[in-house]
Design a protein around this motif. Structure first.
Motif, PDB file in Angstrom:
ATOM      1  N   UNK A  78      50.196  29.832  75.065  1.00 40.93           N
ATOM      2  CA  UNK A  78      49.257  30.791  75.872  1.00 40.93           C
ATOM      3  C   UNK A  78      48.449  31.762  75.075  1.00 40.93           C
ATOM      4  N   UNK A  79      49.029  31.963  73.798  1.00 38.78           N
ATOM      5  CA  UNK A  79      48.338  32.914  72.945  1.00 38.78           C
ATOM      6  C   UNK A  79      47.003  32.019  72.266  1.00 38.78           C
ATOM      7  N   UNK A  80      47.256  30.594  72.020  1.00 41.63           N
ATOM      8  CA  UNK A  80      46.265  29.796  71.758  1.00 41.63           C
ATOM      9  C   UNK A  80      45.063  29.601  72.661  1.00 41.63           C
ATOM     10  N   UNK A  81      45.605  29.486  74.028  1.00 38.87           N
ATOM     11  CA  UNK A  81      44.496  29.282  75.060  1.00 38.87           C
ATOM     12  C   UNK A  81      43.562  30.651  75.418  1.00 38.87           C
ATOM     13  N   UNK A  82      44.261  31.631  75.103  1.00 38.50           N
ATOM     14  CA  UNK A  82      43.652  33.068  75.255  1.00 38.50           C
ATOM     15  C   UNK A  82      42.659  33.007  74.060  1.00 38.50           C
ATOM     16  N   UNK A  83      42.754  32.555  73.270  1.00 41.85           N
ATOM     17  CA  UNK A  83      41.703  32.582  72.059  1.00 41.85           C
ATOM     18  C   UNK A  83      40.596  31.944  72.391  1.00 41.85           C
ATOM     19  N   UNK A  84      40.529  30.721  73.336  1.00 38.51           N
ATOM     20  CA  UNK A  84      39.542  30.169  73.733  1.00 38.51           C
ATOM     21  C   UNK A  84      39.057  30.885  75.163  1.00 38.51           C
ATOM     22  N   UNK A  85      39.488  31.792  75.510  1.00 35.53           N
ATOM     23  CA  UNK A  85      38.874  32.627  76.573  1.00 35.53           C
ATOM     24  C   UNK A  85      39.558  32.458  77.962  1.00 35.53           C
ATOM     25  N   UNK A  86      40.596  31.676  77.967  1.00 38.53           N
ATOM     26  CA  UNK A  86      41.339  31.358  79.101  1.00 38.53           C
ATOM     27  C   UNK A  86      41.884  32.514  79.471  1.00 38.53           C
ATOM     28  N   UNK A  87      42.131  32.671  81.134  1.00 36.16           N
ATOM     29  CA  UNK A  87      43.027  33.389  81.718  1.00 36.16           C
ATOM     30  C   UNK A  87      44.252  32.821  81.962  1.00 36.16           C
ATOM     31  N   UNK A  88      45.582  33.207  81.348  1.00 35.08           N
ATOM     32  CA  UNK A  88      46.765  32.608  81.393  1.00 35.08           C
ATOM     33  C   UNK A  88      47.566  33.074  82.137  1.00 35.08           C
ATOM     34  N   UNK A  89      48.400  32.627  83.094  1.00 39.42           N
ATOM     35  CA  UNK A  89      49.472  33.128  83.877  1.00 39.42           C
ATOM     36  C   UNK A  89      50.821  32.322  83.376  1.00 39.42           C
ATOM     37  N   UNK A  90      51.951  33.182  83.032  1.00 43.34           N
ATOM     38  CA  UNK A  90      52.883  32.537  82.678  1.00 43.34           C
ATOM     39  C   UNK A  90      54.111  32.525  83.771  1.00 43.34           C
ATOM     40  N   UNK A  91      54.665  31.640  84.446  1.00 41.26           N
ATOM     41  CA  UNK A  91      55.644  31.527  85.441  1.00 41.26           C
ATOM     42  C   UNK A  91      56.859  32.916  85.004  1.00 41.26           C
TER      43      UNK A  91
END
Length: 224
Positions: A78-91
């Protein structure tokens, strides 16, 4: 002759080392560029860490639960994907129980661009625990197949892990239709050698980083 041997060995090894360093530099530059350009900007991704709470999943003789590894790698991802600008939702973002239907509901409500479930597994009773290993990916709806295949191939190639295969399977977390939804089994607790890799902090970080980049590359290819 003794004086010449180290020099000749150096001349023999250096090109290989230089090539490896060059490739590493190119890869790093590619990652930096992708992050700086926020290549996943606006993309919503649901990450589902498998198991949790009293549902521990696979258990090693030392008492280490698959649910722990699922959550650890999911948070790193999740932390890595957010660096790429993604909106991340964890269940889930802690060690709690969450039913399969609740996880499905989160995916359906969030309507993400993709949904990824993180799992680790254990060899079946009929399988050789020391021989059964590798990364596996599962899909159900046709829209999910390319994502499962791409991630599986990318991870096994980049990380040098065994190919566990890509499979069609009617699983609770491959069934959501609102987005390509895949289940990843990233290793076998039953394999002693693989378990060492699974629980290694440095390797967990590397896995999450590589998995994030595989998602970036899949989206890049999907746009072509």
């Amino acid at each position: 002759m003794l004086l010449l041997c180290p020099i000749s060995l150096l001349l023999f090894v250096s090109p290989t080392l230089a090539q490896q360093q060059y490739e590493a530099n190119v890869a790093q530059a590619s990652v930096i560029k992708a992050k700086s350009q926020k290549s996943l900007s606006g993309v919503k991704i649901v990450i589902n860490p498998g198991h949790g709470g009293e549902e521990t999943g696979a258990v090693d003789p030392t008492g280490y639960f698959a649910s722990y590894a699922n959550l650890k790698v999911s948070k790193l991802l999740a932390a890595e994907l957010r660096k790429y600008g993604a909106i991340v939702v964890m269940t889930r973002d802690n060690d709690k129980y969450l039913s399969l239907s609740a996880r499905q509901e989160i995916i359906n409500q969030e309507q993400p661009t993709i949904a990824v479930t993180i799992h680790y597994t254990f060899a079946e009773d009929y399988e050789d625990a020391e021989q059964t290993k590798g990364i596996r990916a599962f899909w159900y709806h046709p829209q999910s197949k390319s994502l499962a295949v791409f991630i599986h191939n990318y991870l096994t190639r980049k990380l040098g892990r065994a190919e566990g295969g890509v499979f069609w399977n009617n699983l609770a977390l491959t069934r959501p239709e609102v987005a390509p939804s895949v289940v990843l089994e990233l290793g076998f607790f039953s394999n002693p050698e693989e378990f060492e890799w699974i629980t290694n902090n440095k390797e967990q970080t590397k896995l999450a980083s590589t998995l994030a980049l595989s998602i970036v590359e899949w989206f890049k290819n999907a746009k072509k």
